[in-house]
Design a protein around this motif. Structure first.
Motif, mmCIF file in Angstrom:
data_model
loop_
_atom_site.group_PDB
_atom_site.id
_atom_site.type_symbol
_atom_site.label_atom_id
_atom_site.label_comp_id
_atom_site.label_asym_id
_atom_site.label_seq_id
_atom_site.Cartn_x
_atom_site.Cartn_y
_atom_site.Cartn_z
ATOM 1 N N LEU A 17 -12.241 5.058 1.296
ATOM 2 C CA LEU A 17 -11.221 5.600 0.405
ATOM 3 C C LEU A 17 -11.411 7.091 0.176
ATOM 4 O O LEU A 17 -10.435 7.851 0.115
ATOM 5 C CB LEU A 17 -11.247 4.851 -0.932
ATOM 6 C CG LEU A 17 -10.253 5.323 -1.994
ATOM 7 C CD1 LEU A 17 -8.814 5.188 -1.494
ATOM 8 C CD2 LEU A 17 -10.434 4.526 -3.291
ATOM 9 N N MET A 27 -16.094 3.889 -3.189
ATOM 10 C CA MET A 27 -15.084 4.834 -2.693
ATOM 11 C C MET A 27 -15.513 5.441 -1.362
ATOM 12 O O MET A 27 -14.686 5.681 -0.472
ATOM 13 C CB MET A 27 -14.823 5.926 -3.729
ATOM 14 C CG MET A 27 -14.165 5.414 -5.002
ATOM 15 S SD MET A 27 -13.936 6.683 -6.272
ATOM 16 C CE MET A 27 -12.579 7.620 -5.562
ATOM 17 N N TYR A 31 1.152 3.906 -2.980
ATOM 18 C CA TYR A 31 0.133 4.917 -3.247
ATOM 19 C C TYR A 31 0.455 6.251 -2.576
ATOM 20 O O TYR A 31 -0.128 7.290 -2.921
ATOM 21 C CB TYR A 31 -1.239 4.439 -2.755
ATOM 22 C CG TYR A 31 -1.884 3.375 -3.608
ATOM 23 C CD1 TYR A 31 -2.352 3.662 -4.886
ATOM 24 C CD2 TYR A 31 -2.040 2.079 -3.136
ATOM 25 C CE1 TYR A 31 -2.949 2.684 -5.666
ATOM 26 C CE2 TYR A 31 -2.649 1.091 -3.906
ATOM 27 C CZ TYR A 31 -3.097 1.397 -5.174
ATOM 28 O OH TYR A 31 -3.689 0.443 -5.937
ATOM 29 N N LEU A 46 -8.558 9.793 0.987
ATOM 30 C CA LEU A 46 -7.983 10.705 -0.008
ATOM 31 C C LEU A 46 -8.077 12.153 0.441
ATOM 32 O O LEU A 46 -7.162 12.948 0.228
ATOM 33 C CB LEU A 46 -8.698 10.514 -1.350
ATOM 34 C CG LEU A 46 -8.395 9.214 -2.111
ATOM 35 C CD1 LEU A 46 -9.300 9.083 -3.329
ATOM 36 C CD2 LEU A 46 -6.941 9.179 -2.538
ATOM 37 N N LEU A 90 -9.253 1.227 -5.032
ATOM 38 C CA LEU A 90 -8.404 2.132 -5.805
ATOM 39 C C LEU A 90 -7.857 1.435 -7.048
ATOM 40 O O LEU A 90 -7.814 2.022 -8.141
ATOM 41 C CB LEU A 90 -7.251 2.640 -4.921
ATOM 42 C CG LEU A 90 -6.469 3.862 -5.413
ATOM 43 C CD1 LEU A 90 -7.408 4.989 -5.826
ATOM 44 C CD2 LEU A 90 -5.507 4.330 -4.330
ATOM 45 N N GLU A 100 -9.831 -0.536 0.785
ATOM 46 C CA GLU A 100 -9.612 0.710 0.046
ATOM 47 C C GLU A 100 -8.590 0.493 -1.069
ATOM 48 O O GLU A 100 -8.730 1.031 -2.178
ATOM 49 C CB GLU A 100 -9.103 1.800 0.984
ATOM 50 C CG GLU A 100 -10.041 2.156 2.118
ATOM 51 C CD GLU A 100 -9.379 3.102 3.096
ATOM 52 O OE1 GLU A 100 -8.983 4.205 2.677
ATOM 53 O OE2 GLU A 100 -9.238 2.749 4.281
ATOM 54 N N HIS A 101 -7.566 -0.281 -0.749
ATOM 55 C CA HIS A 101 -6.512 -0.612 -1.709
ATOM 56 C C HIS A 101 -7.125 -1.251 -2.960
ATOM 57 O O HIS A 101 -6.805 -0.863 -4.096
ATOM 58 C CB HIS A 101 -5.534 -1.583 -1.031
ATOM 59 C CG HIS A 101 -4.280 -1.839 -1.805
ATOM 60 N ND1 HIS A 101 -3.062 -2.056 -1.215
ATOM 61 C CD2 HIS A 101 -4.038 -1.948 -3.135
ATOM 62 C CE1 HIS A 101 -2.142 -2.271 -2.130
ATOM 63 N NE2 HIS A 101 -2.713 -2.215 -3.305
ATOM 64 N N SER A 117 0.821 -1.218 0.000
ATOM 65 C CA SER A 117 0.000 0.000 0.000
ATOM 66 C C SER A 117 0.850 1.261 0.000
ATOM 67 O O SER A 117 0.369 2.337 -0.375
ATOM 68 C CB SER A 117 -0.926 0.002 1.224
ATOM 69 O OG SER A 117 -1.824 -1.083 1.161
ATOM 70 N N ILE A 154 -14.027 11.586 -8.362
ATOM 71 C CA ILE A 154 -12.800 12.196 -7.847
ATOM 72 C C ILE A 154 -13.027 13.659 -7.495
ATOM 73 O O ILE A 154 -12.604 14.147 -6.435
ATOM 74 C CB ILE A 154 -11.662 12.081 -8.883
ATOM 75 C CG1 ILE A 154 -11.272 10.614 -9.072
ATOM 76 C CG2 ILE A 154 -10.458 12.894 -8.463
ATOM 77 C CD1 ILE A 154 -10.686 9.964 -7.845
ATOM 78 N N LEU A 198 -3.429 2.874 4.378
ATOM 79 C CA LEU A 198 -4.477 2.478 3.438
ATOM 80 C C LEU A 198 -4.975 1.070 3.772
ATOM 81 O O LEU A 198 -4.207 0.116 3.825
ATOM 82 C CB LEU A 198 -3.936 2.516 2.005
ATOM 83 C CG LEU A 198 -4.956 2.432 0.865
ATOM 84 C CD1 LEU A 198 -5.794 3.695 0.803
ATOM 85 C CD2 LEU A 198 -4.245 2.227 -0.467
#
Length: 504
Positions: free
Chosen positions: A375, A370, A53, A379, A66, A62-63, A50, A420, A58
């Motif tokens: 995640l 997400m 990233y 982020l 993504l 979530e990994h 992880s 995003i 993470l």
């Protein structure tokens, strides 16, 4: 749904051209290479530590989310397979690898403890029956019924008549009428229908005149810009609105009528600008044009039901803030009435544009994963969105979205950018306030997608118009760039103004 529309043969030819174009652009060797890259890079990211990233702490779920997002992005960018196919694969991957009903070895850590942030499988599956999907289904049903009852041709004939026979006025008529239809009917179906009406005119115009180029371009320009006018005009609108109205997210409660109050005036301004551009770039040699729009539809009593249902549905959509009935619920009215009346049959239901609905559902599923996996919050915490200049984020994302939307599906572009930007927008909402807020960021994506019409591959209406043989690509590029730049500037100015003044 296109088999129900006038100009169906044009749509069939477009789909054949699209398939051939994809095969030419992606010969077996290149296609295999693209697919290999689109699979290997996410797979590497999946199995790699992880740490690569740059997101400390993470979580494995979530990994995986993504890595799946990167897979979706690469597949949409490469366009080696249809965009809706990628969406379906993404949903399957999310269900089997990140959900609370995924394979058992994906649900537990090395110590045998179940992950707390697994995504709800029902929430992922609910994306296929999201209220926004129902909104589009209602729109599709109305469009099919309008054609079966002859309402589309009657409306086109009535609306084009006031523009008379002067060539420049006929050009304006086609732009405006195409745009109006595109607000409620698929852009592709609208373009096919209007080109069918226009075909005899184009053939009759002087061979050495440029007017036929302007007329042929009027259809894609009107269809692409017109789609901005309503939430159902084009899928990117629905994707942006879904994230803005999410009760568990921004919860902005932007209604159908509220959207139109802002976007229809913008659309009208752009349409009149496009008329000015087209009539000056491609002046008519023949000053008079006579239109003959005929229909072989036999009027029946059921047609009256379609007319009344159509009028009531649109009225309820426009007054949703007054009646309290949201647009998604209103969309089910024509479904119930027209199916019960026998106007819409099971064969018609089979003809719905399911690929568009699946494409939208895939975008929603990515957003759900997400958010529920954590995640999105990760982020926000790890990437310093709030330290970035809001103007740079708005302009940069808009230009990048516009560039990509000229080469890949508009819906895929929105599906890639909106989740995003929704994350970025929620973390820098205070900084964005002076530029209209998060709505400027997300609705900006929808506008950027709609005004991306430089090439025949940019949108189906462009491809259909190009197939007439009256347009050289350089003319489409020139017109597309002028309207694209104009649309971006005016679009963001309107969004900023409306956001600051509390309209959105």
């Amino acid at each position: 749904m296109f088999t129900n529309f006038h100009g169906f043969h044009l749509v069939e030819d477009y789909h054949k051209w699209k398939k051939e174009h994809r095969n030419r652009k992606n010969p077996i060797g290149l296609k295999s290479l693209k697919l290999l890259i689109a699979v290997c890079i996410p797979l590497f990211l999946w199995i790699a530590p992880s740490d690569i990233y740059g997101l400390p702490g993470l979580n494995p779920v979530e990994h995986r989310v993504l890595a799946i997002f990167v897979f979706a992005a690469l597949m949409w960018l490469f366009d080696a397979v249809p965009a809706w196919t990628t969406s379906l694969v993404v949903v399957v991957l999310l269900l089997f690898c990140t959900s609370d009903s995924s394979l058992w070895f994906f649900q537990k850590d090395h110590a045998g403890e179940k992950f707390a942030n697994l995504v709800s499988n029902t929430d992922i599956l609910h994306c296929f029956a999201d209220p926004t999907i129902m909104l589009f289904i209602g729109g599709f049903i109305i469009a099919i019924a309008a054609t079966k009852s002859g309402l589309d041709i009657k409306l086109a004939k009535v609306m084009l008549t006031p523009f008379g026979t002067k060539s420049e006025n006929v050009l304006l008529g086609f732009i405006l009428v195409t745009a109006l239809f595109s607000m409620f009917i698929s852009n592709t179906a609208t373009a096919a229908m209007m080109l069918t009406f226009l075909a005899p005119v184009l053939s009759a115009l002087p061979a050495d005149g440029k007017g036929k180029i302007g007329l042929a371009l009027a259809i894609p320009v009107g269809a692409n810009i017109g789609g901005m006018g309503t939430p159902i005009g084009t899928p990117p609108n629905a994707i942006a609105l879904k994230f803005l109205n999410d009760p568990n997210g921004m919860n902005m409660s932007i209604g159908f009528g509220q959207w139109m109050m802002v976007m229809v005036p913008l659309t009208l301004v752009l349409l009149f600008i496009s008329w000015f551009v087209l009539k000056n770039l491609f002046p008519f040699k023949q000053k008079q044009i006579t239109l003959k729009i005929e229909s072989d539809h036999v009027h029946t009593k059921k047609d009256v039901i379609v007319y009344i249902t159509f009028a009531i549905t649109v009225l309820l959509w426009l007054t949703d803030s007054i009646t309290g009935v949201n647009a998604n619920v209103v969309a089910m009215l024509p479904v119930g009435v027209l199916c019960m009346a026998g106007i819409i049959t099971k064969r018609d239901l089979e003809q719905l544009s399911w690929s568009i609905l699946w494409m939208i559902a895939g975008a929603f599923a990515l957003g759900v994963a997400m958010k529920q996996s954590g995640l999105a919050n990760h982020l926000i915490e790890a990437v310093p969105f709030d330290s970035w200049s809001p103007l740079v984020v708005i302009i940069g994302s808009g230009l990048l979205c516009y560039l990509m939307a000229n080469f890949i599906s508009h819906t895929a572009t929105a599906a890639l950018f909106v989740p995003i930007l929704a994350i970025a927008g929620s973390s820098m909402s205070d900084q964005l306030a002076s530029y209209g807020g998060v709505s400027t960021l997300l609705i900006g994506v929808a506008i950027c997608s709609s005004v991306a019409m430089v090439l025949p591959i940019s949108t189906p209406p462009n491809a259909l118009a190009d197939a007439t043989g009256f347009i050289e690509q350089k003319y489409m590029v020139k017109t597309g760039l002028i309207m694209g730049i104009t649309g971006l500037i005016l679009g963001y100015l309107v969004l900023i103004f409306c956001g600051i003044n509390g309209v959105f």
